[in-house]
Design an enzyme around this catalytic site. Structure first.
Site, mmCIF file in Angstrom:
data_model
loop_
_atom_site.group_PDB
_atom_site.id
_atom_site.type_symbol
_atom_site.label_atom_id
_atom_site.label_comp_id
_atom_site.label_asym_id
_atom_site.label_seq_id
_atom_site.Cartn_x
_atom_site.Cartn_y
_atom_site.Cartn_z
ATOM 1 N N ARG A 32 0.841 -1.185 0.000
ATOM 2 C CA ARG A 32 0.000 0.000 0.000
ATOM 3 C C ARG A 32 0.882 1.243 0.000
ATOM 4 O O ARG A 32 1.999 1.219 0.487
ATOM 5 C CB ARG A 32 -0.905 0.026 1.235
ATOM 6 N N TYR A 35 -1.303 -3.637 -6.716
ATOM 7 C CA TYR A 35 -1.128 -4.310 -5.427
ATOM 8 C C TYR A 35 -2.454 -4.375 -4.655
ATOM 9 O O TYR A 35 -3.205 -3.391 -4.611
ATOM 10 C CB TYR A 35 -0.057 -3.609 -4.568
ATOM 11 N N GLY A 85 -3.852 -4.121 -1.587
ATOM 12 C CA GLY A 85 -4.435 -3.084 -0.731
ATOM 13 C C GLY A 85 -4.814 -1.828 -1.498
ATOM 14 O O GLY A 85 -5.642 -1.031 -1.043
ATOM 15 N N LYS A 115 -9.496 -2.621 1.970
ATOM 16 C CA LYS A 115 -9.219 -1.477 2.837
ATOM 17 C C LYS A 115 -10.023 -0.237 2.413
ATOM 18 O O LYS A 115 -10.498 0.521 3.257
ATOM 19 C CB LYS A 115 -7.725 -1.157 2.831
ATOM 20 N N HIS A 174 -10.383 -2.443 11.729
ATOM 21 C CA HIS A 174 -9.303 -3.297 11.210
ATOM 22 C C HIS A 174 -9.070 -4.436 12.209
ATOM 23 O O HIS A 174 -8.101 -4.406 12.964
ATOM 24 C CB HIS A 174 -8.043 -2.426 11.066
ATOM 25 N N SER A 202 -1.202 -3.706 10.299
ATOM 26 C CA SER A 202 -0.838 -4.646 9.240
ATOM 27 C C SER A 202 0.488 -5.321 9.568
ATOM 28 O O SER A 202 1.426 -4.670 10.030
ATOM 29 C CB SER A 202 -0.737 -3.912 7.908
ATOM 30 N N CYS A 258 1.058 -7.514 11.933
ATOM 31 C CA CYS A 258 1.301 -7.685 13.364
ATOM 32 C C CYS A 258 0.549 -8.863 13.961
ATOM 33 O O CYS A 258 0.399 -8.952 15.180
ATOM 34 C CB CYS A 258 0.981 -6.406 14.115
ATOM 35 N N THR A 273 -3.887 -12.357 10.957
ATOM 36 C CA THR A 273 -4.204 -13.601 10.264
ATOM 37 C C THR A 273 -3.765 -14.801 11.108
ATOM 38 O O THR A 273 -4.473 -15.805 11.195
ATOM 39 C CB THR A 273 -3.541 -13.617 8.870
ATOM 40 N N ASP A 317 -9.235 -9.844 9.112
ATOM 41 C CA ASP A 317 -8.731 -8.498 8.826
ATOM 42 C C ASP A 317 -9.711 -7.370 9.157
ATOM 43 O O ASP A 317 -9.290 -6.316 9.601
ATOM 44 C CB ASP A 317 -8.335 -8.409 7.350
ATOM 45 N N ARG A 376 2.107 -12.168 -0.504
ATOM 46 C CA ARG A 376 0.778 -12.504 0.017
ATOM 47 C C ARG A 376 0.180 -13.745 -0.626
ATOM 48 O O ARG A 376 0.479 -14.069 -1.772
ATOM 49 C CB ARG A 376 -0.168 -11.330 -0.259
HETATM 50 P P1 GDP Z 1 -1.489 -9.412 9.792
HETATM 51 O O1 GDP Z 1 -0.952 -8.655 8.642
HETATM 52 O O2 GDP Z 1 -1.892 -8.516 10.935
HETATM 53 O O3 GDP Z 1 -2.591 -10.337 9.405
HETATM 54 O O4 GDP Z 1 -0.305 -10.292 10.389
HETATM 55 P P2 GDP Z 1 0.089 -11.836 10.150
HETATM 56 O O5 GDP Z 1 -0.747 -12.745 10.986
HETATM 57 O O6 GDP Z 1 0.123 -12.106 8.696
HETATM 58 O O7 GDP Z 1 1.559 -11.837 10.747
HETATM 59 C C1 GDP Z 1 2.555 -10.962 10.293
HETATM 60 C C2 GDP Z 1 3.885 -11.449 10.720
HETATM 61 O O8 GDP Z 1 3.938 -11.534 12.146
HETATM 62 C C3 GDP Z 1 4.232 -12.842 10.201
HETATM 63 O O9 GDP Z 1 5.586 -12.868 9.799
HETATM 64 C C4 GDP Z 1 4.010 -13.731 11.407
HETATM 65 O O10 GDP Z 1 4.830 -14.880 11.364
HETATM 66 C C5 GDP Z 1 4.354 -12.827 12.572
HETATM 67 N N1 GDP Z 1 3.588 -13.193 13.793
HETATM 68 C C6 GDP Z 1 2.248 -13.408 13.866
HETATM 69 N N2 GDP Z 1 1.876 -13.771 15.125
HETATM 70 C C7 GDP Z 1 3.019 -13.785 15.867
HETATM 71 C C8 GDP Z 1 3.304 -14.082 17.253
HETATM 72 O O11 GDP Z 1 2.414 -14.416 18.052
HETATM 73 N N3 GDP Z 1 4.594 -13.956 17.646
HETATM 74 C C9 GDP Z 1 5.597 -13.588 16.783
HETATM 75 N N4 GDP Z 1 6.828 -13.505 17.244
HETATM 76 N N5 GDP Z 1 5.367 -13.319 15.472
HETATM 77 C C10 GDP Z 1 4.095 -13.404 15.020
HETATM 78 P P1 PGA Z 2 -2.876 -6.860 6.560
HETATM 79 O O1 PGA Z 2 -3.548 -6.271 5.224
HETATM 80 O O2 PGA Z 2 -1.383 -6.746 6.513
HETATM 81 O O3 PGA Z 2 -3.475 -5.980 7.634
HETATM 82 O O4 PGA Z 2 -3.307 -8.295 6.658
HETATM 83 C C1 PGA Z 2 -3.155 -6.087 3.937
HETATM 84 C C2 PGA Z 2 -2.508 -4.762 3.575
HETATM 85 O O5 PGA Z 2 -2.305 -3.937 4.481
HETATM 86 O O6 PGA Z 2 -2.221 -4.550 2.401
HETATM 87 MN MN MN Z 3 -3.534 -10.408 7.562
#
Ligand code: GDP
Ligand code: PGA
Ligand code: MN
Length: 622
Positions: A83, A232, A234, A241, A261, A283, A285, A288, A308, A403
């Site tokens: 994004r 892309y 997003g 979004k 979110h 995002s 963090c 997922t 999300d 992704r």
């Molecule tokens: P989203 O974008 O908020 O959905 O985040 P994701 O679930 O895709 O996670 C983003 C990154 O954070 C990935 O590289 C994960 O492996 C990492 N991650 C997710 N949950 C944890 C956790 O509980 N501990 C740690 N250390 N890393 C995490």
């Molecule tokens: P996420 O969303 O990282 O919060 O899962 C997709 C994005 O920000 O492009």
């Molecule tokens: Mn996600």
């Protein structure tokens, strides 16, 4: 066969005459503006999807992945991988409606505003003739379960077959939506990759985009999104979004609900009690991952409603209910593997569009974190096309923001109620971010107003989901800073106003999976072990009062030993996880105060100043 034409443009698929009148007006406007060579009305069928993938393969935008069932891999122009917050705008009559006026001399960080006049100029500079030589795909889609009173319709015109293929996964899209829509209102979305034919300069990696002129603009008053120059997700899957968060939260404000979110999950404990919660993390963090959590504690089950976005509203009994407006997952690949997220791994074996991951010589995918799953004797081609890529190379195999895009129904832990038109009942709201120091594993806010303050003051290390680099801790109110579409002060005010007599207010918590020790190692194992924290949170929401919390300056924190640590692979240091260093927090309060008063200035609700004072007061006595 003679093709029917519309405004002189041949219609290669679908029947323009059957479109609802408002949709036809929208199409007419976009066709005149963008001047496509062909029009294609999408029906959402399997056959159409095959056609989209064949077109994308022929154009070199995607390649098949023979190792799996019906999966493809797209590689983008390396300039179009995330994004672009600096090119994302909200357009309203008055600037203050969209973004707060910061203190004099302070650069605003809570969104970008463009006047309607400037937006007209920007549109005229980009969209006229932008689809020359290309096909305009018209897609009708529904955000939320079909037939739910909480769902909303959208129409997107796009010149990207990649977007069509992904929108079919991420939204409920096609004929059934057009039929259900009738003459209902819809969010009007126009997207172009911004590369009319013939090309002015050659494409990079066959991926059409226009980074110089990229613009993602939102008119919240009229429910319109105009996105130019980026393919892309997003920026281009406008149901996500742009609609579900930016337009969605503006609608939610008008109608008295919340578009956030947030992931949504149901957690069942060993006694068989099931409760739902939502969690907002910025995002990249962990949304997922938490949404697809496999519980490391025996007897617990976590089921996924969404990963999300949550649309939430109080029902007539005062119970907060949430739906997931989406139909698929657009998840981060790196770090996903059979240890961290086996559910995601199982979900993405079929019907998945991967973007910017590496490819293996046996027709599969690879990214950082999959090293142990790599079959012997297989070679890797990186996302940038470097053949025979080796682990430890200077550049990663997959882009850090690569992704997967996959239908939600393929998730083995999808909640049986995930499409319940009434939504699922929410008992807890969780905020969180990447905080390497000072912030404890979990704490509970003292009341709704304090919880809103906790949400308004979310901060997190920067990630690669947008155009940032480095690990600077950034403020990210409600984990929605990039998605705010109206004045952040009013956003906080809207949250405060949700508390009404007769409404059962969910408890609000804050979690941090990312605290590090002095050597930089994560203090908490995270992933499947996060169930231990969810368990504590849900015990706090139970009617049976257990003696598991104690007051602290940040709010209620777990009493020592009250989080179930049985069976942890490695022991954790409770004291370090829950330590509240006074000097850190005194600085944190100052930072929060400076940020909120600098940025939101006159629009900051006075309740937040009170919360700042109280937090400072509690720490000064600590
Ligand atoms: P989203 O974008 O908020 O959905 O985040 P994701 O679930 O895709 O996670 C983003 C990154 O954070 C990935 O590289 C994960 O492996 C990492 N991650 C997710 N949950 C944890 C956790 O509980 N501990 C740690 N250390 N890393 C995490
Ligand atoms: P996420 O969303 O990282 O919060 O899962 C997709 C994005 O920000 O492009
Ligand atoms: Mn996600």
């Amino acid at each position: 066969m003679k093709l029917v034409s519309f405004k002189g443009v041949p219609v290669v698929r679908g029947n323009v005459d059957s479109l609802p009148r408002k949709v036809l007006t929208f199409l007419e406007h976009d066709v005149e503006l963008c001047q496509p060579a062909f029009i294609h009305i999408c029906d959402g069928s399997d056959e159409e999807n095959r056609l989209m993938l064949d077109i994308l393969i022929a154009e070199g935008i995607v390649q098949p992945l023979p190792k799996y069932e019906n999966c493809v891999l797209a590689h983008t122009d390396p300039r179009d991988v995330a994004r672009v917050e600096s090119k994302t705008f909200i357009s309203t009559e008055s600037q203050r409606e969209a973004i707060p006026v910061p203190k004099p001399g302070v650069k605003g960080q809570l969104g970008n505003w463009m006047s309607p006049e400037d937006l007209d100029v920007a549109i005229k500079k980009r969209f006229p003739g932008c689809m020359k030589g290309r096909t305009l795909y018209l897609l009708a889609y529904c955000m939320g379960p079909m037939g739910s009173p909480l769902s909303k319709f959208g129409i997107q015109a796009t010149d990207s077959a990649y977007v069509v293929a992904c929108m079919r996964i991420m939204t409920r899209m096609g004929m059934q939506v057009l039929d259900a829509m009738g003459d209902s209102d819809f969010v009007r979305c126009l997207h172009s990759v911004g590369c009319p034919l013939p090309l002015k300069e050659p494409l990079r990696r066959d991926w059409p985009c226009n980074p110089d002129l990229t613009l993602i603009a939102h008119k919240t008053a009229t429910n319109e999104v105009m996105s130019f120059g980026s393919g892309y997700g997003g920026n281009s899957l406008l149901g996500k979004k742009c609609f579900s968060l930016r337009i969605g939260s503006a609608i939610a404000r008008r109608e008295g609900w919340l578009a956030e979110h947030m992931l949504i999950v149901g957690v069942t404990n060993p006694e068989g009690v099931k409760r739902y919660l939502v969690a907002a993390f910025p995002s990249q963090c962990g949304k997922t991952n938490l949404a697809m959590l496999t519980a490391s504690l025996p007897g617990y089950k976590v089921e996924c409603v969404g990963d999300d976005i949550a649309w939430m509203r109080f029902d007539e009994k005062g119970q907060l209910r949430a739906i997931n407006p989406e139909n698929g997952f657009f998840g981060v690949c790196p770090g996903t593997n059979n240890k961290t997220n086996p559910i995601a791994m199982e979900t993405i074996q079929r019907n998945t569009v991967f973007t910017n991951v590496a490819k293996t010589s046996d027709g599969g995918v690879f990214w950082e974190g999959l090293e142990e799953d790599l079959p012997k004797g297989v070679s890797i081609t990186s996302w940038l096309g470097e053949e025979n890529w080796q682990p430890g190379s200077e550049r990663p195999a997959a882009h850090p923001n690569s992704r997967f895009c996959v239908p939600a129904c393929q998730c083995p832990t999808i909640d049986p109620n995930w499409e319940d038109p009434a939504g699922v009942p929410i008992d807890a709201i969780i905020f969180g971010g990447r905080r390497p120091v000072g912030v404890p594993l979990v704490y509970e806010s003292l009341n709704w107003q304090h919880g809103v303050f906790v949400g308004a003051t979310v901060s997190s290390e920067a990630t690669t989901a947008a155009e940032y680099s480095g690990h600077e801790v950034m403020h990210d109110p409600f984990s929605s800073r990039p998605f705010l579409s109206y004045n952040a002060g009013n956003y906080i005010g809207h949250w405060l106003e949700m508390e009404k007599p007769g409404c059962k207010m969910p408890k609000i918590f804050h979690v941090n999976w990312f605290r590090r020790d002095s050597k930089g190692k994560f203090l908490w194992p995270g992933f499947g072990d996060n169930i231990r924290v969810l368990d504590w949170i849900l015990r706090r929401c139970s009617d049976e009062k257990e003696d598991i919390a104690q007051m602290s300056p940040v709010g209620f924190i777990p009493k020592k030993g009250s989080i179930n640590m049985e069976g942890l692979e490695n022991p954790v240091d409770w004291n370090e996880l829950f330590d509240l260093p006074k000097d850190f927090w005194m600085t944190e309060v100052d930072n929060i105060e400076k940020y909120l008063t600098d940025q939101i200035n006159e629009d900051l609700p006075p309740e937040m100043l009170k919360e700042i004072q109280d937090l400072r007061q509690r720490f000064s006595q600590y």
